[in-house]
Design an enzyme around this catalytic site. Structure first.
Site, PDB file in Angstrom:
ATOM      1  N   ASP A  99      12.014  -9.758   1.552  1.00 22.31           N
ATOM      2  CA  ASP A  99      11.505  -8.769   0.600  1.00 22.31           C
ATOM      3  C   ASP A  99      12.147  -7.404   0.830  1.00 22.31           C
ATOM      4  O   ASP A  99      12.478  -6.695  -0.130  1.00 22.31           O
ATOM      5  CB  ASP A  99       9.988  -8.658   0.710  1.00 22.31           C
ATOM      6  CG  ASP A  99       9.261  -9.804   0.016  1.00 22.31           C
ATOM      7  OD1 ASP A  99       9.926 -10.730  -0.481  1.00 22.31           O
ATOM      8  OD2 ASP A  99       8.012  -9.770  -0.036  1.00 22.31           O
ATOM      9  N   ASP A 147       9.051  -3.809   4.826  1.00 26.23           N
ATOM     10  CA  ASP A 147       8.015  -4.618   4.201  1.00 26.23           C
ATOM     11  C   ASP A 147       7.151  -5.241   5.282  1.00 26.23           C
ATOM     12  O   ASP A 147       7.658  -5.695   6.310  1.00 26.23           O
ATOM     13  CB  ASP A 147       8.639  -5.724   3.342  1.00 26.23           C
ATOM     14  CG  ASP A 147       7.583  -6.576   2.656  1.00 26.23           C
ATOM     15  OD1 ASP A 147       7.013  -6.103   1.657  1.00 26.23           O
ATOM     16  OD2 ASP A 147       7.321  -7.696   3.124  1.00 26.23           O
ATOM     17  N   HIS A 188       7.801 -12.915  -0.169  1.00 20.35           N
ATOM     18  CA  HIS A 188       6.622 -12.832   0.680  1.00 20.35           C
ATOM     19  C   HIS A 188       6.928 -13.173   2.133  1.00 20.35           C
ATOM     20  O   HIS A 188       6.016 -13.497   2.893  1.00 20.35           O
ATOM     21  CB  HIS A 188       5.454 -13.673   0.143  1.00 20.35           C
ATOM     22  CG  HIS A 188       5.114 -13.353  -1.278  1.00 20.35           C
ATOM     23  ND1 HIS A 188       4.793 -12.074  -1.691  1.00 20.35           N
ATOM     24  CD2 HIS A 188       5.085 -14.131  -2.391  1.00 20.35           C
ATOM     25  CE1 HIS A 188       4.558 -12.081  -2.997  1.00 20.35           C
ATOM     26  NE2 HIS A 188       4.735 -13.322  -3.442  1.00 20.35           N
ATOM     27  N   GLU A 205       4.047  -8.152   6.078  1.00 18.45           N
ATOM     28  CA  GLU A 205       3.103  -9.202   5.728  1.00 18.45           C
ATOM     29  C   GLU A 205       1.889  -8.985   6.622  1.00 18.45           C
ATOM     30  O   GLU A 205       2.028  -8.603   7.792  1.00 18.45           O
ATOM     31  CB  GLU A 205       3.699 -10.591   5.931  1.00 18.45           C
ATOM     32  CG  GLU A 205       4.983 -10.849   5.146  1.00 18.45           C
ATOM     33  CD  GLU A 205       4.833 -10.699   3.648  1.00 18.45           C
ATOM     34  OE1 GLU A 205       3.709 -10.912   3.128  1.00 18.45           O
ATOM     35  OE2 GLU A 205       5.836 -10.353   2.989  1.00 18.45           O
TER      36      GLU A 205
END
Length: 204
Positions: A156, A11, A151, A13
């Protein structure tokens, strides 16, 4: 044949939605799964070379102050490339993470060798009666304990890994398909929802 329970779940960000518009990664988290067991984790912030806007700070909880001392994206991605190796890859809403992974790897003149697939697309076929297929909703739907903050990249990816393994267990329980190949999950993600049972029955 590559197994569906031997993957790296990742994942990102990011500063925004599109690497093609100049957005960069600010954090990556990943979980390595081998034969259904978590065997490794990777998490690092990365400095994109500019300040991030207040919306991203509020959305992710990652502040500009946190990124000042982080290594540049290129340095972190070299380390992640080593962690990832040749593994097949899973992400929730994978088209987003795939774009950023490929863009950041291109900046260090590297390319992934593993294939990608999407846990959200798979969930739409395996958990058809879930209220929706956002990660937080699926975690609640599947009764998986939540003890962190969505998040953030590692959390995540850990939740995505748990959902992924739960779906593989569900396929085994419902359809008798155990030790499923990764390629089967890729095909299943492209199968119309109404045809899932027929598709898996034909596999046996």
């Amino acid at each position: 044949m590559s197994r569906a329970d031997t993957v790296v779940v990742l994942d990102f960000e990011t500063t925004g939605l599109s690497p093609g518009m100049g957005d960069r990664a600010i954090e990556i988290g990943a979980v390595r799964i081998e034969n259904g067991e978590v065997t490794g984790r990777f998490q690092e912030l990365m400095n994109p070379g500019r300040r991030i806007d207040p919306f991203i700070e509020g959305y992710t909880g990652i502040t500009n102050e946190m990124l000042v001392t982080a290594d540049p994206c290129e340095v972190v991605m070299e380390r992640f490339f080593d962690f990832m190796g040749s593994s097949n890859l899973v992400a929730h809403n994978a088209s987003f993470d795939q774009r950023f992974l490929d863009a950041e790897l291109a900046r260090i003149s590297q390319r992934r060798s593993g294939d990608f697939t999407c846990s959200m697309l798979l969930a739409r076929r395996i958990f058809q009666d879930a209220p929706n297929h956002r990660l937080s909703c699926l975690v609640d739907y599947a009764g998986i304990p939540m003890d962190g903050t969505f998040h953030r990249a590692l959390y995540d990816s850990e939740m995505t890994a748990k959902i992924w393994l739960r779906m593989l267990d569900t396929i085994g329980d419902r359809h008798g398909i155990f030790d499923a190949p990764f390629a089967l999950m890729q095909k299943l993600c492209k199968t119309p929802k109404k045809s899932v049972h027929t598709f898996l029955a034909a596999y046996l």
